[in-house]
Design a protein around this motif. Structure first.
Motif, PDB file in Angstrom:
ATOM      1  N   GLN A  98       0.926  -1.334  -0.097  1.00 20.73           N
ATOM      2  CA  GLN A  98      -0.097  -0.034   0.025  1.00 20.73           C
ATOM      3  C   GLN A  98       0.907   1.216  -0.208  1.00 20.73           C
ATOM      4  OE1 GLN A  98      -2.599  -0.793   3.369  1.00 20.73           O
ATOM      5  NE2 GLN A  98      -4.260  -0.989   2.016  1.00 20.73           N
ATOM      6  N   SER A  99       0.446   2.249  -0.772  1.00 21.04           N
ATOM      7  CA  SER A  99       1.116   3.603  -0.760  1.00 21.04           C
ATOM      8  C   SER A  99       1.074   4.384   0.614  1.00 21.04           C
ATOM      9  CB  SER A  99       0.642   4.428  -1.844  1.00 21.04           C
ATOM     10  OG  SER A  99       1.108   5.681  -1.827  1.00 21.04           O
ATOM     11  N   LEU A 100       1.948   4.467   1.334  1.00 21.53           N
ATOM     12  CA  LEU A 100       2.094   5.379   2.540  1.00 21.53           C
ATOM     13  C   LEU A 100       1.396   6.728   2.359  1.00 21.53           C
ATOM     14  CD1 LEU A 100       5.294   4.675   4.492  1.00 21.53           C
ATOM     15  CD2 LEU A 100       2.839   4.556   5.409  1.00 21.53           C
ATOM     16  N   PHE A 101       1.995   7.375   1.283  1.00 25.58           N
ATOM     17  CA  PHE A 101       1.040   8.757   0.894  1.00 25.58           C
ATOM     18  C   PHE A 101      -0.218   8.580   0.633  1.00 25.58           C
ATOM     19  CE2 PHE A 101       0.120  12.118  -2.052  1.00 25.58           C
ATOM     20  CZ  PHE A 101       0.399  13.221  -1.306  1.00 25.58           C
ATOM     21  N   SER A 102      -0.789   7.661   0.132  1.00 25.50           N
ATOM     22  CA  SER A 102      -2.348   7.489  -0.029  1.00 25.50           C
ATOM     23  C   SER A 102      -2.732   7.316   1.140  1.00 25.50           C
ATOM     24  CB  SER A 102      -2.570   6.354  -1.181  1.00 25.50           C
ATOM     25  OG  SER A 102      -2.035   6.768  -2.073  1.00 25.50           O
ATOM     26  N   LEU A 103      -2.412   6.543   1.933  1.00 24.96           N
ATOM     27  CA  LEU A 103      -2.733   6.107   3.356  1.00 24.96           C
ATOM     28  C   LEU A 103      -3.067   7.355   4.181  1.00 24.96           C
ATOM     29  CD1 LEU A 103      -0.932   2.946   4.379  1.00 24.96           C
ATOM     30  CD2 LEU A 103      -3.555   3.264   4.502  1.00 24.96           C
ATOM     31  N   LEU A 104      -2.054   8.189   4.113  1.00 21.39           N
ATOM     32  CA  LEU A 104      -1.899   9.415   5.018  1.00 21.39           C
ATOM     33  C   LEU A 104      -2.945  10.284   4.552  1.00 21.39           C
ATOM     34  CD1 LEU A 104       1.980   9.603   5.840  1.00 21.39           C
ATOM     35  CD2 LEU A 104       0.236   8.606   7.306  1.00 21.39           C
ATOM     36  N   THR A 108      -6.659  11.542   6.348  1.00 26.18           N
ATOM     37  CA  THR A 108      -6.867  12.787   6.898  1.00 26.18           C
ATOM     38  C   THR A 108      -8.103  13.447   7.275  1.00 26.18           C
ATOM     39  OG1 THR A 108      -4.834  13.567   5.927  1.00 26.18           O
ATOM     40  CG2 THR A 108      -6.169  15.524   6.602  1.00 26.18           C
ATOM     41  N   PRO A 109      -9.322  13.032   6.169  1.00 24.61           N
ATOM     42  CA  PRO A 109     -10.670  13.556   6.549  1.00 24.61           C
ATOM     43  C   PRO A 109     -11.220  13.373   7.840  1.00 24.61           C
ATOM     44  CG  PRO A 109     -10.300  12.890   4.233  1.00 24.61           C
ATOM     45  CD  PRO A 109      -8.999  12.649   5.042  1.00 24.61           C
ATOM     46  N   LEU A 259      -7.866   3.554   7.507  1.00 27.15           N
ATOM     47  CA  LEU A 259      -7.750   4.693   7.069  1.00 27.15           C
ATOM     48  C   LEU A 259      -7.659   5.621   8.416  1.00 27.15           C
ATOM     49  CD1 LEU A 259     -10.066   5.303   4.096  1.00 27.15           C
ATOM     50  CD2 LEU A 259      -7.395   4.667   4.001  1.00 27.15           C
ATOM     51  N   ASN A 260      -6.551   5.401   9.282  1.00 31.11           N
ATOM     52  CA  ASN A 260      -6.072   6.028  10.418  1.00 31.11           C
ATOM     53  C   ASN A 260      -4.736   6.166  10.519  1.00 31.11           C
ATOM     54  OD1 ASN A 260      -5.810   6.316  13.778  1.00 31.11           O
ATOM     55  ND2 ASN A 260      -7.853   7.437  13.037  1.00 31.11           N
ATOM     56  N   TRP A 261      -4.333   7.194  11.157  1.00 31.42           N
ATOM     57  CA  TRP A 261      -2.621   7.278  11.321  1.00 31.42           C
ATOM     58  C   TRP A 261      -2.563   6.293  12.493  1.00 31.42           C
ATOM     59  CZ3 TRP A 261      -3.129  13.430  12.012  1.00 31.42           C
ATOM     60  CH2 TRP A 261      -3.632  13.832  10.419  1.00 31.42           C
ATOM     61  N   GLY A 262      -3.155   6.150  13.687  1.00 33.65           N
ATOM     62  CA  GLY A 262      -2.873   5.321  14.585  1.00 33.65           C
ATOM     63  C   GLY A 262      -2.803   3.877  14.080  1.00 33.65           C
ATOM     64  N   VAL A 263      -3.462   3.418  13.108  1.00 33.68           N
ATOM     65  CA  VAL A 263      -3.647   1.859  12.428  1.00 33.68           C
ATOM     66  C   VAL A 263      -2.427   1.802  11.696  1.00 33.68           C
ATOM     67  CG1 VAL A 263      -4.612   0.495  11.134  1.00 33.68           C
ATOM     68  CG2 VAL A 263      -6.070   2.015  12.687  1.00 33.68           C
ATOM     69  N   VAL A 264      -2.049   3.034  11.032  1.00 31.97           N
ATOM     70  CA  VAL A 264      -0.782   2.765  10.152  1.00 31.97           C
ATOM     71  C   VAL A 264       0.406   2.655  11.259  1.00 31.97           C
ATOM     72  CG1 VAL A 264       0.669   4.143   8.637  1.00 31.97           C
ATOM     73  CG2 VAL A 264      -1.695   4.467   8.523  1.00 31.97           C
ATOM     74  N   THR A 289       3.560  13.174  10.203  1.00 35.25           N
ATOM     75  CA  THR A 289       2.284  13.913   9.775  1.00 35.25           C
ATOM     76  C   THR A 289       1.503  14.152  11.347  1.00 35.25           C
ATOM     77  OG1 THR A 289       2.070  12.421   8.252  1.00 35.25           O
ATOM     78  CG2 THR A 289       0.118  13.261   8.581  1.00 35.25           C
ATOM     79  N   ILE A 290       1.564  13.205  12.238  1.00 35.67           N
ATOM     80  CA  ILE A 290       0.929  13.779  13.421  1.00 35.67           C
ATOM     81  C   ILE A 290       1.773  14.804  14.241  1.00 35.67           C
ATOM     82  CG2 ILE A 290       0.384  12.905  15.810  1.00 35.67           C
ATOM     83  CD1 ILE A 290       0.353   9.955  14.508  1.00 35.67           C
ATOM     84  N   THR A 291       3.054  14.968  14.189  1.00 34.46           N
ATOM     85  CA  THR A 291       3.741  15.962  14.907  1.00 34.46           C
ATOM     86  C   THR A 291       3.491  17.259  14.130  1.00 34.46           C
ATOM     87  OG1 THR A 291       5.423  14.171  15.497  1.00 34.46           O
ATOM     88  CG2 THR A 291       5.950  16.776  15.531  1.00 34.46           C
TER      89      THR A 291
END
Length: 329
Positions: A98-104, A108-109, A259-264, A289-291
């Motif tokens: 999976q593309s990390l950029f697509s995941l992040l 976001t929404p 689709l969540n930063w925590g899951v990533v 991204t979070i920071t």
């Protein structure tokens, strides 16, 4: 009696303005006061300017970005591709391609919805409870502060986990509410203390003697004086929602969503991203991204002090084109 003596006998309370403004001119003055002046103040402070720029970037990611960037899917690209090797996957890929950029981008929404809901609910409840309790006093103050003290004593994390388990919430709006259901109590107590000092001010007493309703006194006389504190706490609540949601998704407390930063972060941790140089990007990208968005909220909160300073606002309104009306010259 001369004209000069007649003018001296006129009470200053009977003096009226010699000039009038048209409706369009009044709207222009309001636009300058509430839009032009705040925009100039924000742009003049590097902290607020930097914070707003970053937040706008995230809003763009959460709206337009999801339409431009392809939604992540398994075997979307090569497995564990390093960043910047293929510009189709600029941040690299995960262990399942999976593309990390697509995941992040597509994560976001939901985060923006949780942030907004949590911050609005927390600040709104705290503002209503704190101002009403401090201004009215009496039995109402006792009841509201008793409820506030109960919420202060409840342990936040266990309460959030229990509510998340009971509701099984998947909507970001509901999750944002759950994450801040207890956090309003501290702000409510602080606002009550501020209102206790403001309610005896001469201008508040004058409004009370003129028969103005409690709702209008709170909205027009008290809340504007509390706006800096409320605004800073709004940013703090939004930041708390980010950290809280990421932590609970990382621990697996909240219902799973890809689709969540925590899951990533969870998948990166379980995939050994901490122990290999080739997989470190999988962990670094969501952390950065979070920071970055948390830093933007902190800088914007620091710059809001000038935004609510009446002297600074007046100076920027004057430079925003507020000229003297011809009839008053």
């Amino acid at each position: 009696m001369s004209e000069q003596e007649l003018q001296e006998d006129v009470s200053p309370f009977d003096t009226v303005s010699k000039g009038t403004f048209t409706r369009s001119e009044r709207y222009q003055r309001l636009f300058e006061l509430y839009f032009v002046a705040p925009a100039k103040i924000v742009w003049s402070d590097w902290r607020a300017r930097f914070g707003v720029s970053i937040l706008l970037m995230y809003i763009f990611m959460g709206t337009v970005g999801t339409l431009i960037v392809t939604e992540p899917s398994p075997m979307q690209g090569p497995v564990l591709l390093s960043p910047f090797q293929d510009w189709q996957y600029p941040l690299g890929t995960t262990s399942n391609g999976q593309s990390l950029f697509s995941l992040l981008v597509h994560s976001t929404p939901p985060m923006l919805k949780m942030m907004t809901t949590g911050a609005v609910v927390s600040v709104l409840i705290a503002s209503i409870v704190g101002t009403v309790s401090g201004y009215k006093g009496g039995y109402l103050d006792t009841i509201l502060m008793t409820i506030t003290d109960i919420m202060l004593t409840l342990p936040g994390l266990p309460l959030t986990i229990i509510l998340a388990a009971i509701t099984g919430a998947t909507s970001p709006y509901v999750i944002g509410f759950i994450l801040t259901v207890h956090s309003w109590s501290g702000l409510a107590r602080a606002l009550r203390s501020q209102v206790l000092t403001l309610r005896d001010e001469p201008y508040v007493e004058a409004s009370r003697l003129m028969g103005i309703s409690t709702r209008k006194i709170i909205a027009r006389d008290l809340v504007p004086n509390l706006a800096p504190y409320i605004g800073i706490n709004f940013m703090g609540s939004a930041r708390g929602v980010i950290f809280g949601s990421v932590a609970l998704y990382f621990l697996g407390v909240l219902p799973f969503t890809n689709l969540n930063w925590g899951v990533v972060l969870n998948r990166a941790y379980n995939g050994g991203a901490m122990y290999g140089f080739d997989t470190a990007h999988w962990l670094i990208a969501p952390l950065f991204t979070i920071t970055l968005i948390a830093l933007a909220l902190v800088l914007l909160a620091q710059g809001m002090d000038r935004l609510f300073n009446p002297r600074v606002r007046a100076r920027h309104v004057d430079t925003g084109g507020e000229a003297e009306h011809p009839a008053t010259k």
